[in-house]
Design a protein around this motif. Sequence first.
Motif, PDB file in Angstrom:
ATOM      1  N   UNK A 140       1.784  24.921  15.121  1.00  5.49           N
ATOM      2  CA  UNK A 140       1.862  26.292  14.619  1.00  5.49           C
ATOM      3  C   UNK A 140       3.062  26.966  15.269  1.00  5.49           C
ATOM      4  N   UNK A 141       4.029  27.323  14.455  1.00  4.65           N
ATOM      5  CA  UNK A 141       5.237  27.966  14.974  1.00  4.65           C
ATOM      6  C   UNK A 141       5.052  29.476  14.998  1.00  4.65           C
ATOM      7  N   UNK A 195      -0.844  37.437  18.995  1.00  4.60           N
ATOM      8  CA  UNK A 195      -1.226  36.367  18.069  1.00  4.60           C
ATOM      9  C   UNK A 195      -2.534  35.702  18.469  1.00  4.60           C
ATOM     10  N   UNK A 196      -2.726  35.524  19.769  1.00  7.27           N
ATOM     11  CA  UNK A 196      -3.971  34.898  20.237  1.00  7.27           C
ATOM     12  C   UNK A 196      -5.193  35.771  19.946  1.00  7.27           C
ATOM     13  N   UNK A 197      -4.976  37.064  19.743  1.00  6.98           N
ATOM     14  CA  UNK A 197      -6.100  37.955  19.440  1.00  6.98           C
ATOM     15  C   UNK A 197      -6.543  37.878  17.981  1.00  6.98           C
ATOM     16  N   UNK A 198      -5.705  37.289  17.125  1.00  6.73           N
ATOM     17  CA  UNK A 198      -6.086  37.212  15.711  1.00  6.73           C
ATOM     18  C   UNK A 198      -6.273  35.782  15.212  1.00  6.73           C
ATOM     19  N   UNK A 199      -5.782  34.781  15.986  1.00  2.35           N
ATOM     20  CA  UNK A 199      -5.945  33.393  15.570  1.00  2.35           C
ATOM     21  C   UNK A 199      -6.080  32.514  16.812  1.00  2.35           C
ATOM     22  N   UNK A 200      -6.978  31.504  16.776  1.00  2.00           N
ATOM     23  CA  UNK A 200      -7.240  30.680  17.972  1.00  2.00           C
ATOM     24  C   UNK A 200      -6.142  29.646  18.255  1.00  2.00           C
ATOM     25  N   UNK A 201      -5.029  30.135  18.776  1.00  2.00           N
ATOM     26  CA  UNK A 201      -3.964  29.229  19.194  1.00  2.00           C
ATOM     27  C   UNK A 201      -4.391  28.417  20.412  1.00  2.00           C
ATOM     28  N   UNK A 202      -3.901  27.185  20.504  1.00  2.00           N
ATOM     29  CA  UNK A 202      -4.125  26.359  21.675  1.00  2.00           C
ATOM     30  C   UNK A 202      -2.951  26.447  22.631  1.00  2.00           C
ATOM     31  N   UNK A 238       3.339  33.533  12.143  1.00  2.00           N
ATOM     32  CA  UNK A 238       2.748  32.243  12.465  1.00  2.00           C
ATOM     33  C   UNK A 238       2.887  31.328  11.261  1.00  2.00           C
ATOM     34  N   UNK A 239       3.319  30.076  11.498  1.00  2.00           N
ATOM     35  CA  UNK A 239       3.563  29.152  10.404  1.00  2.00           C
ATOM     36  C   UNK A 239       3.017  27.768  10.751  1.00  2.00           C
ATOM     37  N   UNK A 240       2.213  27.168   9.861  1.00  2.00           N
ATOM     38  CA  UNK A 240       1.662  25.827  10.117  1.00  2.00           C
ATOM     39  C   UNK A 240       2.685  24.741   9.789  1.00  2.00           C
ATOM     40  N   UNK A 241       3.513  24.400  10.757  1.00  2.00           N
ATOM     41  CA  UNK A 241       4.601  23.445  10.543  1.00  2.00           C
ATOM     42  C   UNK A 241       4.231  22.062  11.067  1.00  2.00           C
ATOM     43  N   UNK A 242       5.063  21.087  10.768  1.00  2.00           N
ATOM     44  CA  UNK A 242       4.806  19.714  11.200  1.00  2.00           C
ATOM     45  C   UNK A 242       4.725  19.603  12.714  1.00  2.00           C
ATOM     46  N   UNK A 243       5.497  20.412  13.418  1.00  2.00           N
ATOM     47  CA  UNK A 243       5.542  20.330  14.880  1.00  2.00           C
ATOM     48  C   UNK A 243       4.419  21.103  15.550  1.00  2.00           C
ATOM     49  N   UNK A 245      -6.921  25.488  18.590  1.00  2.00           N
ATOM     50  CA  UNK A 245      -8.176  25.168  19.253  1.00  2.00           C
ATOM     51  C   UNK A 245      -9.024  24.286  18.334  1.00  2.00           C
ATOM     52  N   UNK A 246      -9.970  23.536  18.903  1.00  2.00           N
ATOM     53  CA  UNK A 246     -10.765  22.592  18.108  1.00  2.00           C
ATOM     54  C   UNK A 246     -11.367  23.238  16.852  1.00  2.00           C
ATOM     55  N   UNK A 247     -11.223  22.539  15.742  1.00  2.00           N
ATOM     56  CA  UNK A 247     -11.772  22.916  14.436  1.00  2.00           C
ATOM     57  C   UNK A 247     -11.076  24.125  13.806  1.00  2.00           C
ATOM     58  N   UNK A 248     -10.044  24.636  14.443  1.00  2.00           N
ATOM     59  CA  UNK A 248      -9.289  25.745  13.845  1.00  2.00           C
ATOM     60  C   UNK A 248      -8.127  25.184  13.040  1.00  2.00           C
ATOM     61  N   UNK A 249      -7.832  25.844  11.929  1.00  2.00           N
ATOM     62  CA  UNK A 249      -6.709  25.429  11.094  1.00  2.00           C
ATOM     63  C   UNK A 249      -6.051  26.653  10.478  1.00  2.00           C
ATOM     64  N   UNK A 250      -4.729  26.717  10.569  1.00  2.00           N
ATOM     65  CA  UNK A 250      -3.965  27.765   9.898  1.00  2.00           C
ATOM     66  C   UNK A 250      -3.511  27.208   8.552  1.00  2.00           C
ATOM     67  N   UNK A 251      -3.896  27.878   7.471  1.00  2.00           N
ATOM     68  CA  UNK A 251      -3.634  27.362   6.125  1.00  2.00           C
ATOM     69  C   UNK A 251      -2.345  27.894   5.515  1.00  2.00           C
TER      70      UNK A 251
END
Length: 413
Positions: free
Chosen positions: A306-307, A333-340, A299-304, A281-287
């Motif tokens: 968030x996996x 997962x959507x309850x703990x991180x703002x996935x799009x 959850x993994x912040x991959x090139x393709x 979601x806008x302005x969200x980033x998984x580090x």
Amino acid sequence: MARQTVVLGAGMVGVSIAWQLQKRGHQVTLVDRRQPGRETSFGNAGIIQREAVRPYPFPRDMKTILSVLPNRRVDIRYRPAGMVNAASPLLSYWHHSSSRLYKKIVPEYASLIQLCLDAHGPMIEAAKADHLVRKEGWLEIYRTQAKLDKRIQEAKEARELYGVEFAVLNRAALSVKEPQLGDDIIGAIHWLDPWTVADPGGLVAAYATSFEAMGGELLQADITGVTQHGERWTVTTNAASLEVDQVVMALGPWAGQWMKPLGYHFPTFVKRGYHMHYATQPEAKLNYWLMDAEVGYLLAPMNAGVRLTTGAELDRLESPADEEQLGAAEKVARSIFPLGERKDSAAWKGARPCLPDMKPVIGPAPRHPGLWLAFGHGHQGFTLGPATGQLLADMMENKPTAIDMSPFRADRF
């Protein structure tokens, strides 16, 4: 004259073996029906897991078993037909998960894991793949203090016995690293040693390109036969027939069925898994790579994108996909991180190649000189491929190995 070797299977394990042998002066052909890194190695969580010194045992306590029976958990699902099909190896898996046997298995398994970073390092450098790799560890997040405290004790033991490094994060420290996490998460273990990979299939492909640059040959073809003629081997495919000195069986989930025509009946089974990529979601980033330990997905912040990777599904290798487990994981997962939105049209499905004692087979085939085996790495083929390549190449050249290889011999079953 260089020894001629065919390596069957172009996942992380097969590519790593081919790379090691070619580097040592063998003439190697790597054969797979797909391009390197496009099967099981493509879909994993992308962690080189130096901390994973304990393999995943079969649950033995009645509370966990009863919680699995309704078949609604995120970390493990099953299909009755698949359970029946693999009844014998699963029963053996349960047996080897007893505290007495598991206690013996752990140090044997850990001896492999301890080699993983040193084995990957030179291959990453040779493949010029540093841009895919981060050396910042990953986070195992928790909802309840009691379960976090139990895991901390296990981590302390792993540090004492196997040199695993970690840090404990309370909610405030965790929020600095991952500001967008939901309120349910109270703390985490930050595993410091592991490396994470933004494109697992891409890393395998980079290793394969490095292998080719050293003079190795890549053959994309369907394997149709593996036969021995005196001291030589013939590998037939729909594209070519190869006459060689040695064959390496590194076909992951398919290795067991390919060994049967040669008279070997390994108790192989698979743990299937799924992944899906998401926008944020806008302005969200998984580090960081995040494992929701009490639920059982990552959850993994991959090139393709968030996996999201699921836990295990016990079913037959080729059974149709069932995305219910993925859907259940996504909901949590959507309850703990703002996935799009989802970025893939369908979930990716793969299968982890498993053996009942949680250890791979690495070494010579008992009754066929020139046939070498490397399969059954379970959850850790991506982690253990390069270490397996080093060890097997040493064995094939009759050189001393870095660790005792007797726990991984093929005739133990």
